[in-house]
Design an enzyme around this catalytic site. Structure first.
Site, PDB file in Angstrom:
ATOM      1  N   ASP A 175       0.821  -1.210   0.000  1.00 17.74           N
ATOM      2  CA  ASP A 175       0.000   0.000   0.000  1.00 17.74           C
ATOM      3  C   ASP A 175       0.857   1.263   0.000  1.00 17.74           C
ATOM      4  O   ASP A 175       0.570   2.226  -0.704  1.00 17.74           O
ATOM      5  CB  ASP A 175      -0.920   0.018   1.232  1.00 17.74           C
ATOM      6  CG  ASP A 175      -1.966  -1.075   1.180  1.00 17.74           C
ATOM      7  OD1 ASP A 175      -2.239  -1.592   0.083  1.00 17.74           O
ATOM      8  OD2 ASP A 175      -2.509  -1.425   2.242  1.00 17.74           O
ATOM      9  N   GLU A 201       1.177  -1.054   5.597  1.00 20.47           N
ATOM     10  CA  GLU A 201      -0.117  -1.552   5.144  1.00 20.47           C
ATOM     11  C   GLU A 201      -1.176  -0.563   5.635  1.00 20.47           C
ATOM     12  O   GLU A 201      -1.051   0.017   6.718  1.00 20.47           O
ATOM     13  CB  GLU A 201      -0.374  -2.942   5.710  1.00 20.47           C
ATOM     14  CG  GLU A 201      -1.698  -3.568   5.314  1.00 20.47           C
ATOM     15  CD  GLU A 201      -1.783  -3.907   3.834  1.00 20.47           C
ATOM     16  OE1 GLU A 201      -2.889  -4.249   3.386  1.00 20.47           O
ATOM     17  OE2 GLU A 201      -0.745  -3.833   3.126  1.00 20.47           O
ATOM     18  N   LYS A 226      -5.247  -0.041   6.451  1.00 20.94           N
ATOM     19  CA  LYS A 226      -6.531  -0.693   6.683  1.00 20.94           C
ATOM     20  C   LYS A 226      -7.474   0.304   7.362  1.00 20.94           C
ATOM     21  O   LYS A 226      -7.024   1.209   8.074  1.00 20.94           O
ATOM     22  CB  LYS A 226      -6.357  -1.926   7.576  1.00 20.94           C
ATOM     23  CG  LYS A 226      -5.607  -3.082   6.908  1.00 20.94           C
ATOM     24  CD  LYS A 226      -6.412  -3.650   5.737  1.00 20.94           C
ATOM     25  CE  LYS A 226      -5.692  -4.817   5.082  1.00 20.94           C
ATOM     26  NZ  LYS A 226      -6.421  -5.306   3.892  1.00 20.94           N
TER      27      LYS A 226
END
Length: 275
Positions: free
Chosen positions: A76, A107, A109
């Site tokens: 990401d 990452e 989220k």
């Protein structure tokens, strides 16, 4: 200095937190009109990091590649160098960044959870296990020997959390070992989490790269106040980048030429004694 010339740092950082929060929220809400929520969230964090980190650091979604042709998972966020690592591959909309140029990977989220912590650890591991070269470099006319491999910062960026207890978060993070272990987690509306490991800074700089990660055992986590989440994360990340990593190792271009079966050529090298 007289009191009337002092700046209230607490108020100053509070203002910066509000500015950072507004930037992140604006980017996130604007981008949702042109893509999925997942892409919007990733792009929002990328733009936020681009706004606040120095220009020496580039930020992008990418795949990391090594001189043997091995690749990481799709990531990401990659914070990478574009000064000493001058070639970045663009193919079919994907960026491929040489492993030597990577400072940090994150990452993204929407929420912090056990599954997302484990998923982030796997993504980080896919980068740390790649081969990285190191060779001597010239700076200000002086030749410096190859630098030991620097550590790669790994982390997770979220908007909110499904986990409220610090002990629970700490337990989940402690279950990530070796190359999977994370260095930091930022949850915008909960706080910035700095992960501290047992040992000393000397261990980080003196132990071989793989042995350092295999030896890492969680000591504790340091959680900021929710109202300082983004500022704390930014200052902690800046500290790791500038004072714990510094300049990345110089890339060995011949290692990549080997992949094509080519040679750099008979180019005279500058030896340390020549400087």
């Amino acid at each position: 200095m007289s009191d009337d010339r002092k700046i209230n740092l607490k108020e100053l950082f509070s203002g910066l937190q509000s500015q950072m929060t507004a930037t992140l929220n604006t980017n996130r809400s604007f981008i949702t009109h042109s893509g999925s929520k997942g892409d919007a969230l990733e792009n929002a964090w990328i733009e936020w990091l681009q706004d606040y980190l120095p220009n020496r650091y580039s930020i992008a979604k990418a795949i990391v590649i090594d001189s043997n042709g091995n690749t990481s998972h799709q990531l990401d966020i990659v914070i990478y160098d574009n000064w000493f690592t001058p070639f970045i591959f663009n193919q079919n909309g994907f960026k491929f960044i040489p492993a030597e140029g990577v400072y940090a990977v994150f990452e993204v989220k929407p929420n912090l959870s056990k599954d997302h912590i484990e998923y982030a650890g796997a993504k980080v591991e896919s980068v740390r296990k790649l081969k990285r070269t190191s060779t001597k470099m010239i700076n200000s006319g002086k030749v410096f020997p190859p630098r030991d491999l620097t550590k790669i910062i790994g982390g997770l960026l979220c908007s909110s959390t499904d986990i409220k207890g610090e002990d629970t978060i700490s337990n989940h993070l402690s279950n990530l070992d070796g190359f999977k272990s994370l260095d930091m987690v930022c949850v915008a509306d909960f706080g910035s989490i700095m992960v501290e490991y047992k040992g000393t800074i000397e261990d980080e700089h003196e132990l071989p790269y793989d042995k350092y990660y295999n030896k890492r055992k969680l000591n504790r986590i340091v959680l900021s106040k929710p109202e300082h989440s983004l500022v704390s994360f930014f200052l902690q990340l800046s500290h790791l980048l500038q004072q714990r990593i510094g300049t990345i190792p110089a890339i060995d271009f011949q290692a990549y030429m080997d992949g094509m079966g080519e040679e750099l050529g008979d180019i005279p090298e500058i030896n340390e004694c020549d400087s």
